[in-house]
Scaffold this active site. Structure first.
Site, mmCIF file in Angstrom:
data_model
loop_
_atom_site.group_PDB
_atom_site.id
_atom_site.type_symbol
_atom_site.label_atom_id
_atom_site.label_comp_id
_atom_site.label_asym_id
_atom_site.label_seq_id
_atom_site.Cartn_x
_atom_site.Cartn_y
_atom_site.Cartn_z
ATOM 1 N N SER A 62 6.156 -1.870 -2.055
ATOM 2 C CA SER A 62 6.212 -2.793 -3.209
ATOM 3 C C SER A 62 5.215 -2.374 -4.284
ATOM 4 O O SER A 62 4.204 -3.044 -4.491
ATOM 5 C CB SER A 62 5.976 -4.238 -2.762
ATOM 6 O OG SER A 62 4.886 -4.371 -1.878
ATOM 7 N N GLY B 171 0.844 -1.189 0.000
ATOM 8 C CA GLY B 171 0.000 0.000 0.000
ATOM 9 C C GLY B 171 0.877 1.236 0.000
ATOM 10 O O GLY B 171 2.099 1.153 0.164
ATOM 11 N N GLY C 70 2.007 5.796 4.369
ATOM 12 C CA GLY C 70 0.970 6.400 5.197
ATOM 13 C C GLY C 70 -0.361 5.681 5.145
ATOM 14 O O GLY C 70 -1.338 6.145 5.738
#
Length: 211
Positions: free
Chosen positions: A110, A36, A39
């Protein structure tokens, strides 16, 4: 020279195997890969899950992207080639850890689907659980715990994922988490999927899952 040297490397088999370690630990090993934006809450969810697992005597280790960048991958930049190498190294470490019978939690952006696909192939499908922490960019930018988005908007960073650099959303993650719901509920979802896949046994989850 390099290719000839590789021919002389032979993988050593040991009498203590992954299966024996898993039997002694009382649970199977797996890599839970949190992906993701910066943050998005990946590390918070991964840390919450590890805490619950640890409290219940499961053997775990959390590989955090920033920590890896500060140590094993401190020599790498944020070019596409080096980002790929960063993920490859994390994958190789994860592979060793699942052989050690550990539940491995990996929290790393990623950003590219191809990266994550390669890790799934490297580890094997049954050893890889892709968790997409789906938090909108505007919320990530509002939080900005590391001030990376602020620096990016000011031109101090030129390759931030989600702004100048692409983030490819997982097409079929094993688990899709909405980070805007409670941390407790997301952690419980992860416990449930680990039980469903027979990685762990966690009797009476709804009654005992209190923190």
């Amino acid at each position: 020279m390099h290719n000839n040297s590789k021919k002389n490397i032979i993988w050593q088999k040991h009498s203590v195997t992954r299966i024996k370690r898993e039997q002694k630990n009382g649970h199977k090993s797996i890599v839970i890969w949190f992906t993701g934006l910066s943050g998005s809450g990946k590390s918070s969810i991964a840390n919450s899950l590890e805490e619950i697992l640890f409290q219940n005597n499961f053997n775990t280790y959390l590989l955090d992207g920033d920590n890896i960048r500060s140590s094993l991958c401190s020599d790498l930049s944020f070019s596409i080639l080096d980002r790929n190498e960063n993920i490859r190294r994390i994958g190789e470490v994860s592979k060793l850890m699942i052989d050690a019978g550990i539940i491995v939690l990996v929290s790393v952006i990623s950003p590219y689907r191809n990266q994550r696909k390669k890790i799934r192939l490297m580890l094997g499908k049954i050893n890889f659980l892709e968790v997409f922490v789906d938090t909108p960019l505007n919320i990530c930018e509002e939080r900005d715990p590391k001030k990376l988005y602020q620096k990016s908007r000011l031109g101090k960073i030129s390759d931030l994922t989600g702004i100048q650099s692409l983030y490819e959303i997982p097409e079929k993650p094993d688990l899709h988490l909405d980070e805007t719901i409670s941390l407790k509920n997301n952690t419980k979802k992860l416990i449930h999927i680990l039980c469903d896949k027979n990685i762990i046994s966690f009797p009476n989850i709804d009654e005992t899952f209190l923190f």
